[in-house]
Design a protein around this motif. Sequence first.
Motif, PDB file in Angstrom:
ATOM      1  N   SER A   1      43.146 -13.865  15.935  1.00 17.57           N
ATOM      2  CA  SER A   1      42.404 -15.125  15.935  1.00 17.57           C
ATOM      3  C   SER A   1      42.913 -16.023  17.053  1.00 17.57           C
ATOM      4  O   SER A   1      43.958 -15.758  17.657  1.00 17.57           O
ATOM      5  CB  SER A   1      42.584 -15.839  14.592  1.00 17.57           C
ATOM      6  N   LYS A   2      42.182 -17.096  17.287  1.00 22.06           N
ATOM      7  CA  LYS A   2      42.598 -18.092  18.279  1.00 22.06           C
ATOM      8  C   LYS A   2      43.975 -18.635  17.912  1.00 22.06           C
ATOM      9  O   LYS A   2      44.855 -18.764  18.762  1.00 22.06           O
ATOM     10  CB  LYS A   2      41.565 -19.221  18.330  1.00 22.06           C
ATOM     11  N   TRP A   3      44.183 -18.938  16.627  1.00 21.39           N
ATOM     12  CA  TRP A   3      45.474 -19.468  16.175  1.00 21.39           C
ATOM     13  C   TRP A   3      46.575 -18.419  16.283  1.00 21.39           C
ATOM     14  O   TRP A   3      47.726 -18.758  16.564  1.00 21.39           O
ATOM     15  CB  TRP A   3      45.367 -20.017  14.758  1.00 21.39           C
TER      16      TRP A   3
ATOM     17  N   LYS B   1      46.758 -16.176  18.602  1.00 22.07           N
ATOM     18  CA  LYS B   1      47.124 -16.124  20.029  1.00 22.07           C
ATOM     19  C   LYS B   1      47.993 -17.322  20.411  1.00 22.07           C
ATOM     20  O   LYS B   1      48.961 -17.184  21.165  1.00 22.07           O
ATOM     21  CB  LYS B   1      45.871 -16.040  20.887  1.00 22.07           C
ATOM     22  N   TRP B   2      47.654 -18.497  19.882  1.00 21.51           N
ATOM     23  CA  TRP B   2      48.481 -19.691  20.120  1.00 21.51           C
ATOM     24  C   TRP B   2      49.871 -19.491  19.533  1.00 21.51           C
ATOM     25  O   TRP B   2      50.884 -19.867  20.134  1.00 21.51           O
ATOM     26  CB  TRP B   2      47.831 -20.935  19.513  1.00 21.51           C
ATOM     27  N   LYS B   3      49.918 -18.923  18.346  1.00 24.24           N
ATOM     28  CA  LYS B   3      51.192 -18.651  17.674  1.00 24.24           C
ATOM     29  C   LYS B   3      52.081 -17.778  18.540  1.00 24.24           C
ATOM     30  O   LYS B   3      53.247 -18.071  18.762  1.00 24.24           O
ATOM     31  CB  LYS B   3      50.916 -17.983  16.320  1.00 24.24           C
ATOM     32  N   THR B   4      51.500 -16.725  19.085  1.00 24.14           N
ATOM     33  CA  THR B   4      52.268 -15.813  19.934  1.00 24.14           C
ATOM     34  C   THR B   4      52.783 -16.525  21.177  1.00 24.14           C
ATOM     35  O   THR B   4      53.960 -16.393  21.529  1.00 24.14           O
ATOM     36  CB  THR B   4      51.404 -14.597  20.326  1.00 24.14           C
ATOM     37  N   ALA B   5      51.922 -17.293  21.830  1.00 25.39           N
ATOM     38  CA  ALA B   5      52.327 -18.002  23.056  1.00 25.39           C
ATOM     39  C   ALA B   5      53.461 -18.985  22.776  1.00 25.39           C
ATOM     40  O   ALA B   5      54.438 -19.070  23.543  1.00 25.39           O
ATOM     41  CB  ALA B   5      51.127 -18.724  23.659  1.00 25.39           C
ATOM     42  N   ILE B   6      53.371 -19.707  21.677  1.00 16.75           N
ATOM     43  CA  ILE B   6      54.403 -20.701  21.364  1.00 16.75           C
ATOM     44  C   ILE B   6      55.702 -20.017  20.939  1.00 16.75           C
ATOM     45  O   ILE B   6      56.785 -20.466  21.300  1.00 16.75           O
ATOM     46  CB  ILE B   6      53.890 -21.709  20.319  1.00 16.75           C
ATOM     47  N   GLN B   7      55.598 -18.913  20.211  1.00 13.39           N
ATOM     48  CA  GLN B   7      56.813 -18.187  19.829  1.00 13.39           C
ATOM     49  C   GLN B   7      57.528 -17.654  21.070  1.00 13.39           C
ATOM     50  O   GLN B   7      58.757 -17.744  21.166  1.00 13.39           O
ATOM     51  CB  GLN B   7      56.483 -17.032  18.887  1.00 13.39           C
ATOM     52  N   ILE B   8      56.770 -17.097  22.011  1.00 14.12           N
ATOM     53  CA  ILE B   8      57.369 -16.561  23.241  1.00 14.12           C
ATOM     54  C   ILE B   8      58.037 -17.694  24.021  1.00 14.12           C
ATOM     55  O   ILE B   8      59.161 -17.555  24.517  1.00 14.12           O
ATOM     56  CB  ILE B   8      56.301 -15.855  24.112  1.00 14.12           C
ATOM     57  N   THR B   9      57.350 -18.839  24.129  1.00 14.09           N
ATOM     58  CA  THR B   9      57.911 -20.004  24.823  1.00 14.09           C
ATOM     59  C   THR B   9      59.200 -20.451  24.146  1.00 14.09           C
ATOM     60  O   THR B   9      60.207 -20.725  24.818  1.00 14.09           O
ATOM     61  CB  THR B   9      56.895 -21.162  24.850  1.00 14.09           C
ATOM     62  N   MET B  10      59.178 -20.522  22.817  1.00 11.89           N
ATOM     63  CA  MET B  10      60.364 -20.926  22.057  1.00 11.89           C
ATOM     64  C   MET B  10      61.535 -19.989  22.344  1.00 11.89           C
ATOM     65  O   MET B  10      62.648 -20.440  22.634  1.00 11.89           O
ATOM     66  CB  MET B  10      60.058 -20.909  20.558  1.00 11.89           C
TER      67      MET B  10
ATOM     68  N   MET C   1      57.442 -26.546  16.360  1.00 12.73           N
ATOM     69  CA  MET C   1      56.013 -26.311  16.621  1.00 12.73           C
ATOM     70  C   MET C   1      55.649 -24.865  16.309  1.00 12.73           C
ATOM     71  O   MET C   1      54.608 -24.593  15.704  1.00 12.73           O
ATOM     72  CB  MET C   1      55.676 -26.627  18.086  1.00 12.73           C
ATOM     73  N   ALA C   2      56.513 -23.936  16.712  1.00 11.32           N
ATOM     74  CA  ALA C   2      56.259 -22.509  16.459  1.00 11.32           C
ATOM     75  C   ALA C   2      56.201 -22.241  14.958  1.00 11.32           C
ATOM     76  O   ALA C   2      55.328 -21.506  14.491  1.00 11.32           O
ATOM     77  CB  ALA C   2      57.341 -21.655  17.116  1.00 11.32           C
ATOM     78  N   ALA C   3      57.117 -22.838  14.205  1.00 12.40           N
ATOM     79  CA  ALA C   3      57.126 -22.639  12.751  1.00 12.40           C
ATOM     80  C   ALA C   3      55.834 -23.155  12.122  1.00 12.40           C
ATOM     81  O   ALA C   3      55.213 -22.478  11.300  1.00 12.40           O
ATOM     82  CB  ALA C   3      58.343 -23.329  12.130  1.00 12.40           C
ATOM     83  N   ILE C   4      55.420 -24.352  12.534  1.00  9.48           N
ATOM     84  CA  ILE C   4      54.212 -24.966  11.961  1.00  9.48           C
ATOM     85  C   ILE C   4      52.971 -24.169  12.315  1.00  9.48           C
ATOM     86  O   ILE C   4      52.140 -23.863  11.446  1.00  9.48           O
ATOM     87  CB  ILE C   4      54.096 -26.440  12.424  1.00  9.48           C
ATOM     88  N   ILE C   5      52.826 -23.791  13.584  1.00  6.07           N
ATOM     89  CA  ILE C   5      51.636 -23.034  14.008  1.00  6.07           C
ATOM     90  C   ILE C   5      51.654 -21.632  13.404  1.00  6.07           C
ATOM     91  O   ILE C   5      50.608 -21.081  13.060  1.00  6.07           O
ATOM     92  CB  ILE C   5      51.512 -23.013  15.540  1.00  6.07           C
TER      93      ILE C   5
ATOM     94  N   GLY D   1      48.900 -18.097   9.786  1.00  6.87           N
ATOM     95  CA  GLY D   1      48.937 -17.172   8.654  1.00  6.87           C
ATOM     96  C   GLY D   1      47.971 -17.586   7.561  1.00  6.87           C
ATOM     97  O   GLY D   1      47.227 -16.761   7.030  1.00  6.87           O
ATOM     98  N   ILE D   2      47.975 -18.880   7.245  1.00  8.53           N
ATOM     99  CA  ILE D   2      47.034 -19.397   6.239  1.00  8.53           C
ATOM    100  C   ILE D   2      45.599 -19.161   6.706  1.00  8.53           C
ATOM    101  O   ILE D   2      44.738 -18.746   5.919  1.00  8.53           O
ATOM    102  CB  ILE D   2      47.298 -20.896   5.972  1.00  8.53           C
ATOM    103  N   ASP D   3      45.350 -19.381   7.991  1.00  8.04           N
ATOM    104  CA  ASP D   3      44.015 -19.182   8.563  1.00  8.04           C
ATOM    105  C   ASP D   3      43.537 -17.742   8.362  1.00  8.04           C
ATOM    106  O   ASP D   3      42.390 -17.511   7.972  1.00  8.04           O
ATOM    107  CB  ASP D   3      44.045 -19.548  10.048  1.00  8.04           C
ATOM    108  N   TYR D   4      44.421 -16.762   8.612  1.00 12.23           N
ATOM    109  CA  TYR D   4      44.052 -15.356   8.403  1.00 12.23           C
ATOM    110  C   TYR D   4      43.669 -15.101   6.948  1.00 12.23           C
ATOM    111  O   TYR D   4      42.678 -14.436   6.663  1.00 12.23           O
ATOM    112  CB  TYR D   4      45.213 -14.421   8.778  1.00 12.23           C
ATOM    113  N   PHE D   5      44.466 -15.621   6.027  1.00 10.59           N
ATOM    114  CA  PHE D   5      44.213 -15.352   4.611  1.00 10.59           C
ATOM    115  C   PHE D   5      42.965 -16.073   4.105  1.00 10.59           C
ATOM    116  O   PHE D   5      42.199 -15.501   3.331  1.00 10.59           O
ATOM    117  CB  PHE D   5      45.444 -15.701   3.768  1.00 10.59           C
ATOM    118  N   VAL D   6      42.733 -17.298   4.561  1.00 11.48           N
ATOM    119  CA  VAL D   6      41.531 -18.037   4.138  1.00 11.48           C
ATOM    120  C   VAL D   6      40.278 -17.349   4.665  1.00 11.48           C
ATOM    121  O   VAL D   6      39.305 -17.158   3.933  1.00 11.48           O
ATOM    122  CB  VAL D   6      41.600 -19.517   4.595  1.00 11.48           C
ATOM    123  N   LYS D   7      40.304 -16.949   5.938  1.00  7.73           N
ATOM    124  CA  LYS D   7      39.124 -16.307   6.536  1.00  7.73           C
ATOM    125  C   LYS D   7      38.850 -14.933   5.926  1.00  7.73           C
ATOM    126  O   LYS D   7      37.743 -14.424   6.033  1.00  7.73           O
ATOM    127  CB  LYS D   7      39.296 -16.183   8.049  1.00  7.73           C
ATOM    128  N   ASN D   8      39.860 -14.330   5.318  1.00  6.97           N
ATOM    129  CA  ASN D   8      39.700 -12.978   4.773  1.00  6.97           C
ATOM    130  C   ASN D   8      39.889 -12.929   3.260  1.00  6.97           C
ATOM    131  O   ASN D   8      40.243 -11.891   2.710  1.00  6.97           O
ATOM    132  CB  ASN D   8      40.687 -12.038   5.474  1.00  6.97           C
TER     133      ASN D   8
END
Length: 194
Positions: A130-132, A134-143, A168-172, A177-184
């Motif tokens: 998901s978009k989130w 991908k953002w999660k991955t980018a922020i984790q790598i930056t962290m 920020m990485a923890a929050i995103i 994760g919540i987004d994946y479970f809600v959408k599915n």
Amino acid sequence: MNLANKITLARIFLVPVIMIFLLVQMDLQPITAGEFSITYNQLVAALIFILAASTDGLDGYIARKNKIVTNLGKLLDPLADKLLVAAVLISLVEMSKLSAFIAIVIISREFAVTGLRQIALLEGTVLAASKWGKWKTAIQITMIILLLLNNFPFAFIGIPLDFIVSWMAAIITVYSGIDYFVKNKNLIADSVKR
């Protein structure tokens, strides 16, 4: 074995190399500049991590471009990503550079979403990133890069960006994760009925 899968395997094989550089004490003088200091082994680990993380998109791009997407690649790519991130997070906790709480949140989310993906596969569905996610991955790598480089270059100007980006990485991570479970949720409900 095709080129994309070889790149993915190389990422997996770099994981223990990074951990050796991070966790084995080497008697080398650190690089210092004023208040800033970093050990050579930590710098080498950071550079190898950057190389390994940069192959994440490369293997998928090569597989899609050359129409060589394989089931092995579909299995190995997310496994390689999770091994790389989890190993470095655990190493950073061991080095007292990252809160165990943040590492546990990130690793737990990865296990939970991997479980959801397994349920989807059993139901004949593939969960795309998901978009989130991908953002999660980018922020984790930056962290991780900021933590490995001791907050370089922000340490010189007194901005604790590594600390800020860690939270920020923890929050995103939690939100994605919540987004994946809600959408599915229907997928989960259907699998519980069976």
